[in-house]
Design an enzyme around this catalytic site. Structure first.
Site, PDB file in Angstrom:
ATOM      1  N   LYS A 194      -6.841   3.059  -3.537  1.00 43.63           N
ATOM      2  CA  LYS A 194      -7.201   3.287  -2.280  1.00 43.63           C
ATOM      3  C   LYS A 194      -7.577   4.797  -1.795  1.00 43.63           C
ATOM      4  CE  LYS A 194      -5.378   2.161   2.406  1.00 43.63           C
ATOM      5  NZ  LYS A 194      -4.253   1.459   3.334  1.00 43.63           N
ATOM      6  N   LYS A 209     -10.268   0.234  -2.714  1.00 44.62           N
ATOM      7  CA  LYS A 209     -10.162   0.069  -1.230  1.00 44.62           C
ATOM      8  C   LYS A 209     -10.593   1.139  -0.484  1.00 44.62           C
ATOM      9  CE  LYS A 209      -6.822  -1.241   2.479  1.00 44.62           C
ATOM     10  NZ  LYS A 209      -5.548  -1.783   2.876  1.00 44.62           N
ATOM     11  N   ASP A 220       0.959  -1.295   0.077  1.00 42.07           N
ATOM     12  CA  ASP A 220       0.046   0.176   0.103  1.00 42.07           C
ATOM     13  C   ASP A 220       0.796   1.178   0.082  1.00 42.07           C
ATOM     14  OD1 ASP A 220      -1.657  -2.031   0.559  1.00 42.07           O
ATOM     15  OD2 ASP A 220      -2.953  -0.787   1.764  1.00 42.07           O
TER      16      ASP A 220
END
Length: 319
Positions: free
Chosen positions: A219, A255, A156
């Protein structure tokens, strides 16, 4: 593939080759109707689902959770315990599914890997000078390589919002490309930190920029700023991944992270996914929740549905 489609895909592959072309493409994207997006997200957020569908939705949401601990006080013991919970969220009920992933800092990856080895639970690590992204590129790449070497199969990363908001799109693009290369076989989730992007138009541009540069997921947030995931922002991102697949044939996941704490919240997002991009994204490989406290509420609601008895929050381990 038609000749027209092949031509369009070829054109998109060239978008990142120059700063001028990238800027022209991003600013040529259709503007977001702010009122329309907020009204549609609010409307979908009022949908209710029946008991049998709710049970299915809760199990799906559990499978989509990236169980997360990103605190300065994290210890190997805490991470090992959380990894065990990721594998067996409800030890009293073996039918309860495992979560999608455990997300930790790079230094904690080896301890999580000890527990998760051989399981279906992915091991994610934040990297690239999380949460600010304000470090030299070589430092951020080293951060990424260390996490992958420790056993992470998902990274991430966080974009440099300062560069993006200054209009230095090629800089952000090139950094994502470099991090993607440093990931090797690990999947890359690109955190946009939407709460700092100011406008929905910027969210759409950042989403396309990340996908053009090779993101496997986009995300919303680090969870470290006051404004994290929201339904309207997630709607804009879902529309972006839908349109990107139409244009390129490549399916990118989404996400939302930060501020999603209850089963009711999670179901709102699942409805949003189903109504915006369809069932293709209703899978942990395409949609995840970045959360810590959400899992316990899902487990409490699941227990209530299966036993008729509502367990208090102290019934499950605190994350």
């Amino acid at each position: 593939m038609t000749a027209t489609t092949a031509s369009a895909r070829s054109d998109l592959s060239e978008v990142g080759r120059s700063a001028a072309t990238l800027r022209s493409f991003l600013h040529g994207l259709p503007g977001v109707d702010q009122v329309g997006a907020e009204q549609r997200a609010a409307m979908l957020g009022t949908r209710s689902i029946k008991t049998t569908a709710k049970a299915w939705a809760i199990d799906l949401a559990i499978r989509m959770v990236d169980l997360t601990t990103l605190e300065g006080a994290d210890t190997p013991g805490k991470v090992r315990g959380l990894a065990a919970k990721a594998l067996r969220p409800d030890p009293a009920d073996p039918s309860c599914p495992a979560v999608g992933a455990l997300c930790v800092y790079p230094t904690m990856v080896p301890f999580a890997a000890e527990v998760l080895a051989g399981s279906t639970v992915h091991l994610a690590s934040v990297a690239t000078a999380f949460p600010s992204g304000q470090a030299p590129l070589e430092v951020r790449l080293a951060d990424t390589r260390a996490a992958v070497a420790g056993g992470a199969d998902e990274i991430d990363m966080v974009i440099n919002r300062g560069a993006f908001l200054s209009g230095r799109y090629s800089e952000v693009f090139d950094e994502i490309v470099a991090v993607k290369a440093a990931c090797g076989d690990a999947h890359l989730k690109v955190i946009l930190e939407t709460g700092e992007l100011v406008t929905y138009d910027n969210v759409r541009r950042a989403s396309w920029l990340a996908m053009l540069a090779g993101a496997d997921f986009i995300k919303t947030s680090t969870g470290k700023v006051p404004v994290a995931a929201t339904l309207p922002v997630t709607l804009v991102m879902l529309e972006a991944v839908r349109d990107f697949r139409d244009a390129t044939g490549r399916q990118v996941g989404v996400k939302p992270a930060g501020g999603i704490r209850t089963t009711k919240d999670a179901i709102k997002y699942l409805v949003l996914v189903n109504e915006t991009v369809g069932e293709d994204w209703l899978h942990p490989d395409r949609f995840r929740f970045g959360a810590s406290s959400l899992l316990n509420d899902l487990l409490m609601q699941r227990t209530k549905l299966t036993t008729g008895v509502y367990s208090g929050p102290d019934y499950f381990t605190l994350d």
